[in-house]
Design an enzyme around this catalytic site. Structure first.
Site, PDB file in Angstrom:
ATOM      1  CB  ALA A  98      -0.900  -0.014   1.234  1.00  0.00           C
ATOM      2  CB  SER A  99       1.611   3.762  -2.598  1.00  0.00           C
ATOM      3  OG  SER A  99       1.881   2.856  -3.629  1.00  0.00           O
TER       4      SER A  99
END
Length: 386
Positions: A98-99
């Site tokens: 998850a950036s």
């Protein structure tokens, strides 16, 4: 910081993102409506200590720590080694994450996605970005997101459905090889694309005036997030956005690892020359590295720091030709260059760097990217007035 409730976490994250600059209204509303925690698995890995190592976190055992990590502006790894490494073990290569929320918001801003748009996302990951896109485009728009990993695709689809985003079309598919939706307004890739291998179907399926956002890379350098605009003639032209990103490669663009510096740095079979250019200058800065990456796109680099009796060494290696080069300090202002193979890698790297310096050391944003049905190029346009 311990977060007592998810609402507190959402507010704290939004306040942090707003403090860094203007947060577009559509993004703000999406962040408020789509909590990140809905899309993060109970077991994950985060970097919490100074050495950058990944630490396993389990929501069941440490709910406050888990929630604090979810609402921090940091990357969360959700898969290593294509799923071969199981939690809590830390694998060799992160293959899903998850950036950072600031990166997600920055990309949505660059994409300029609007209500009613039809959007194609390559790389569903956890599904959070797809949900944010779904909220922004609304009921009159459409989001199709594809994920090549069957486990990740199934998990993301479940999260999207549980969050109420049934209108987001989440598919198990290869975003490069499989058929895209008909005629879209926006394309966004959350995996990096190798220069020269930009998938032209992304252009062909995008309406004139539409935007394609993709992180680009070469073996030597990665990070420019390029914003392409599609023209009436089916050509996409782009410039690097004012943000650096670090994304995993499209799986179809991966190449086998090839250790740089496996052989002797003073191999007697190499051709010996000399240079006055310190190799760390062109090889360790993003803007400096990019002209070399364009000149020798399959070249890889490694820099050894000086330790004990071993001198500092800059390595370059091209696995396609088997060529390699080393640059070692001899005395102040003079470096020994050893090169082997059909390509003189350091000669090419030094020439590209000096050419870039002569052009005034333009930033990444000055480069122009062009994708047509039969040609792809990365060029530095002439300076105005020349």
């Amino acid at each position: 910081m311990t977060i007592a409730a998810s609402d507190d976490g959402v507010r704290a994250l939004i306040e942090e993102l707003q403090s860094a600059g203007n947060l577009p209204a559509d993004c703000l509303r999406a962040l408020e409506a789509v909590p990140r925690e809905w899309f993060i698995p109970a077991r994950m890995w985060v970097q919490e200590i100074a050495d950058g190592t990944y630490q396993p976190v389990d929501r069941t055992e440490e709910p406050d720590r888990w929630l604090a990590a979810v609402y921090a502006n940091r990357v969360i790894v959700t898969q290593f080694d294509d799923g071969a490494t199981e939690w809590p073990e830390v694998g060799d290569r992160p293959t899903c994450s998850a950036s950072m929320p600031s990166v997600v918001v920055g990309m949505l801003t660059e994409l300029d996605v609007r209500p009613g748009h039809v959007v194609f996302e390559v790389g569903t990951g956890t599904g959070w970005s797809a949900a944010l896109l779904g909220h922004i485009v609304g009921a009159q728009g459409k989001v199709t997101t594809v994920e090549i990993d069957p486990v990740l695709a199934a998990e993301a689809r479940k999260r999207l459905e549980a969050a109420g985003f049934t209108e987001v079309d989440a598919r198990l598919a290869d975003g490069v090889a499989d058929v895209l939706p008909d005629r879209v307004d926006r394309v966004i890739a959350t995996a990096s694309v190798r220069i020269g291998q930009f998938p032209y179907p992304w252009v062909a399926h995008t309406l004139p005036g539409g935007v394609i956002l993709a992180p680009m890379r070469a073996d030597l350098a990665s990070g420019p997030l390029v914003r392409f605009v599609v023209g009436e003639d089916g050509t996409a032209t782009g410039r690097a956005a004012d943000m650096q990103v670090g994304f995993m490669e499209l799986r179809s663009h991966r190449v086998a690892s090839d250790p740089v510096g496996a052989q002797r740095f003073d191999d007697p079979s190499a051709e010996v020359t000399y240079t006055d250019l310190a190799p760390w200058v062109p090889l360790l800065a993003d803007d400096h590295r990019w002209p070399i990456a364009v000149a020798v796109p399959s070249c890889r680099v490694n820099v050894w720091e000086r330790t004990g009796d071993r001198p500092g060494v800059a390595w370059l290696r091209d696995p396609l030709s088997g060529s390699w080069a080393t640059v070692v300090p001899e005395r102040k202002g003079r470096y020994v260059v050893r090169q082997f193979g059909p390509r003189r890698l350091w000669d090419a790297a030094e020439a590209a760097y000096r050419w870039w310096v002569e052009r005034g050391e333009p930033p990444l944003s000055a480069w122009e990217w062009t994708v047509t049905p039969d040609r792809q190029s990365v060029t530095l346009p002439p300076r105005s007035g020349r």
